[in-house]
Enzyme design. Structure first.
Site, PDB file in Angstrom:
ATOM      1  CE  LYS A 143       1.739   5.655   5.846  1.00  0.00           C
ATOM      2  NZ  LYS A 143       0.458   5.079   5.482  1.00  0.00           N
ATOM      3  CD  GLU A 195       9.200   6.123  -7.939  1.00  0.00           C
ATOM      4  OE1 GLU A 195       9.490   5.720  -6.790  1.00  0.00           O
ATOM      5  OE2 GLU A 195       8.381   5.536  -8.675  1.00  0.00           O
ATOM      6  N   GLY A 207      -1.234   7.217   2.277  1.00  0.00           N
ATOM      7  CA  GLY A 207      -0.568   8.178   1.392  1.00  0.00           C
ATOM      8  C   GLY A 207      -1.561   8.987   0.563  1.00  0.00           C
ATOM      9  NE  ARG A 208      -5.540   4.521  -1.816  1.00  0.00           N
ATOM     10  CZ  ARG A 208      -4.789   3.504  -1.413  1.00  0.00           C
ATOM     11  NH1 ARG A 208      -3.461   3.590  -1.508  1.00  0.00           N
ATOM     12  NH2 ARG A 208      -5.319   2.399  -0.967  1.00  0.00           N
ATOM     13  CD  GLU A 267      -1.912   3.828  -4.662  1.00  0.00           C
ATOM     14  OE1 GLU A 267      -1.147   4.002  -5.620  1.00  0.00           O
ATOM     15  OE2 GLU A 267      -1.716   4.352  -3.552  1.00  0.00           O
ATOM     16  CG  HIS A 313     -13.684  22.818 -27.635  1.00  0.00           C
ATOM     17  ND1 HIS A 313     -14.319  23.319 -28.749  1.00  0.00           N
ATOM     18  CD2 HIS A 313     -14.161  23.521 -26.574  1.00  0.00           C
ATOM     19  CE1 HIS A 313     -15.132  24.302 -28.379  1.00  0.00           C
ATOM     20  NE2 HIS A 313     -15.049  24.445 -27.064  1.00  0.00           N
ATOM     21  CE  LYS A 335       5.753   1.815  -4.178  1.00  0.00           C
ATOM     22  NZ  LYS A 335       5.376   2.170  -2.817  1.00  0.00           N
TER      23      LYS A 335
HETATM   24  O1  F6P Z   1       1.877   4.478  -5.270  1.00  0.00           O
HETATM   25  C1  F6P Z   1       2.096   3.676  -4.162  1.00  0.00           C
HETATM   26  C2  F6P Z   1       2.412   4.482  -2.939  1.00  0.00           C
HETATM   27  O2  F6P Z   1       2.670   3.603  -1.902  1.00  0.00           O
HETATM   28  C3  F6P Z   1       1.297   5.452  -2.577  1.00  0.00           C
HETATM   29  O3  F6P Z   1       0.273   4.865  -1.881  1.00  0.00           O
HETATM   30  C4  F6P Z   1       2.040   6.517  -1.870  1.00  0.00           C
HETATM   31  O4  F6P Z   1       1.282   7.664  -1.804  1.00  0.00           O
HETATM   32  C5  F6P Z   1       3.269   6.643  -2.725  1.00  0.00           C
HETATM   33  O5  F6P Z   1       3.546   5.294  -3.110  1.00  0.00           O
HETATM   34  C6  F6P Z   1       4.461   7.307  -2.096  1.00  0.00           C
HETATM   35  O6  F6P Z   1       4.909   6.667  -0.927  1.00  0.00           O
HETATM   36  P1  F6P Z   1       5.803   7.392   0.137  1.00  0.00           P
HETATM   37  O7  F6P Z   1       5.054   8.567   0.662  1.00  0.00           O
HETATM   38  O8  F6P Z   1       6.083   6.381   1.177  1.00  0.00           O
HETATM   39  O9  F6P Z   1       7.069   7.854  -0.547  1.00  0.00           O
END
Ligand code: F6P
Length: 551
Positions: free
Chosen positions: A209, A215, A273-274, A359, A390, A518
């Site tokens: 987003k 990452e 995002g979520r 979150e 189990h 972060k």
């Molecule tokens: O985990 C924190 C967060 O901001 C989430 O809310 C989001 O889904 C994720 O990092 C990834 O963010 P982006 O889509 O901006 O890479």
């Protein structure tokens, strides 16, 4: 308009619930069932393909009336209206929360900042449709003219968990494309994925987003270098346009990364995002199962949206499940909830909902800006049944903790293997029955008689084999796992999150806690690169120095 602000503990309903709890905490569900043979017919909701039986909970009609009164006192109805109508209910980021618009019909009008967003939503949906069709049919090809065989979704958090969960859950409906997911900044993750791939026939979907996530950008760069490396193929930089597409709100950053403007699937800051799998973030779902199934997933979610928005609280599945969760979390002191799908297809549902639930509602400051003086977000965990039986079920049955559990099962199997399905579902029903009833002394003694266990041995073993039961469960029984029912199920939990956030008087749609980690990771990375450890707490400094010395 801002969301209503009410400290739930200051409401009349909360105070009555507290008193009610003291009256109910020592009443067992077995007694409740014995007193009312029609209990299940009172405490269930049937809606479309869903049957939700919540009769195996420690509650009476009075409990439900008080919980509904609580929802009314905190003005839940007003909040639901603001949620669906695009008010900036994510107040700390001044954003609307409109994942529901992504699955609304084309002729509806959802206005954000004075503009109907539905035409844009449908433009992007059409782009997803055309692109998916072209890739699946082989019309759109890779740089050597071959059709695509593999798709890699590069993203993390909401840009990974939703698409990964749904692509896995709907694998019965899948086409020939192999879909992979790279999320962790751990280089071993990306390397394990790319070692199986052919650059000539692989499509990469970068999903972020913000397009600033460490990452995702690291993985995207590593993959682009691999794609261009002459060791694995013959791709040139102009071929990147054929193999890389991006989903983002940050068009400028995507363009800087080198992605062709035509290959950008936009999203909007009013999609969290979520909650974003319904947007172009779900592109890899559409690629995996085809656009029609993706659209059916959205339709299913929309049906749940309508149910949530228009049904009285007493008959409203997300509202009732949210209220029950509050009942245990805030009055019984339960800290966690388990979620057990009786289908292997939903093995990623709990990890997916961990982000959605924790979150969103892992907050300790109220909407009035003051620290809350009551418990908020529940801890969520789970694994499919029967495997989990189990693994950790012993603790739910006989441990010291109260763990309200949702059981999710399906009446029909997908591959038609009725024998397996009957066995699976017999476990599904048996577990909630066992959790309700436990095992009485008389039952254990009868077993001992049959096994000829007597005397001191019987007395000793009796203490361990008798257990009280009285463990609450919800049973969510659905006709069949289809894109529609899955969409509705996910939307159900999304709305449960919303209702709980409203009652707890917190903001569910920001995540400032995650942001801090972060920021710190970026400054520590500079120290690791330069080899100079700056000022930290003593433990972090000690660990960093040890790491640098031995790396
Ligand atoms: O985990 C924190 C967060 O901001 C989430 O809310 C989001 O889904 C994720 O990092 C990834 O963010 P982006 O889509 O901006 O890479």
């Amino acid at each position: 308009m801002a969301l209503p602000i009410t400290n739930p503990t200051a409401t009349a309903a909360w105070n009555k619930l507290q008193l009610h709890y003291t009256q109910l905490k020592n009443v067992s569900m077995q007694e409740m069932f014995a007193q009312d043979p029609e209990r299940a017919s009172k405490f269930h909701i049937q809606w479309n393909d869903f049957l939700v039986d919540y009769s195996k909970n420690i509650l009476t009609q009075e409990t439900m009336d008080l919980l509904v009164a609580l929802a009314k006192e905190v003005q839940l109805e007003n909040a639901i209206q603001q949620y669906f109508e695009g008010e900036a209910i994510n107040q700390t980021e001044n954003r609307a929360v409109l994942h529901t618009a992504l699955r609304a019909p084309e002729n509806s009008s959802v206005v954000v900042d004075g503009k109907n967003v539905m035409p844009e939503v449908f433009d992007v949906k059409n782009k997803i449709k055309n692109f998916s069709n072209d890739i699946i049919s082989g019309k759109r090809k890779g740089y050597t003219g071959k059709a695509f065989t593999d798709v890699v979704n590069i993203g993390i958090g909401g840009s990974d968990l939703g698409p990964a969960m749904v692509a896995d859950a709907l694998q019965f409906y899948k086409n020939h494309l192999n879909v992979h997911f790279v999320s962790n900044v751990d280089g071993d993750h990306v390397n394990e994925v790319i070692k199986k791939l052919n650059p000539e026939t692989t499509l990469f979907v970068i999903v972020s987003k913000t397009f600033t996530t460490q990452e995702t950008l690291s993985n995207a760069e590593t993959i682009r270098s691999w794609f261009l490396s002459q060791e694995f193929g013959t791709a040139k930089s102009e071929d990147v346009a054929k193999h890389f597409v991006a989903v983002s709100t940050n068009i400028q950053k995507v363009t800087e990364f080198g992605i062709d403007a035509q290959n950008i699937f936009p999203m909007w800051d009013w999609v969290g995002g979520r909650f974003s799998l319904w947007s172009a973030v779900g592109l890899s779902i559409s690629l995996a199962v085809g656009f029609d199934h993706f659209d059916a997933l959205l339709q299913g979610a929309h049906h749940m949206d309508k149910h949530f928005r228009t049904t009285s609280f007493e008959q409203n599945i997300p509202v009732v499940l949210a209220l029950l969760s509050i009942w245990y979390n805030n009055f019984f002191g339960a800290e966690s909830e388990a979620l057990i799908p009786y289908t292997q297809y939903l093995q990623k549902l709990a990890p997916y909902l961990q982000q959605g639930i924790m979150e969103s509602n892992g907050k300790s400051v109220g909407r009035d800006g003051k620290p809350v003086n009551y418990q908020t977000g529940t801890i969520i965990w789970g694994e499919p049944g029967t495997n989990s039986q189990h693994a950790f079920f012993q603790l739910i049955h006989q441990g010291t903790k109260l763990i309200p559990t949702d059981f999710i099962g399906f009446i029909k199997p997908l591959h038609g293997n009725q024998d397996h399905h009957d066995k699976l579902m017999s476990n599904f029903f048996a577990q909630t029955e066992a959790l309700l009833n436990g095992k009485t002394e008389a039952q254990v003694k009868a077993e001992f008689d049959k096994q000829n266990i007597t005397g001191a041995k019987a007395d000793f073993l009796l203490q361990f084999k008798v257990f009280a039961g009285n463990k609450p469960t919800n049973t969510i029984l659905i006709e069949k796992l289809t894109p529609e029912t899955l969409g509705a199920l996910i939307a159900l939990y999304e709305h449960k999150i919303f209702v709980q956030g409203i009652i707890w008087n917190i903001f569910s749609y920001d995540q400032w806690g995650v942001e801090l980690g972060k920021q710190l990771a970026n400054s520590i990375l500079d120290e690791i690169h330069s080899g100079t450890v700056k000022e930290h707490d003593n433990s972090t400094e000690f660990l960093l120095k040890y790491f640098l010395k031995n790396k």
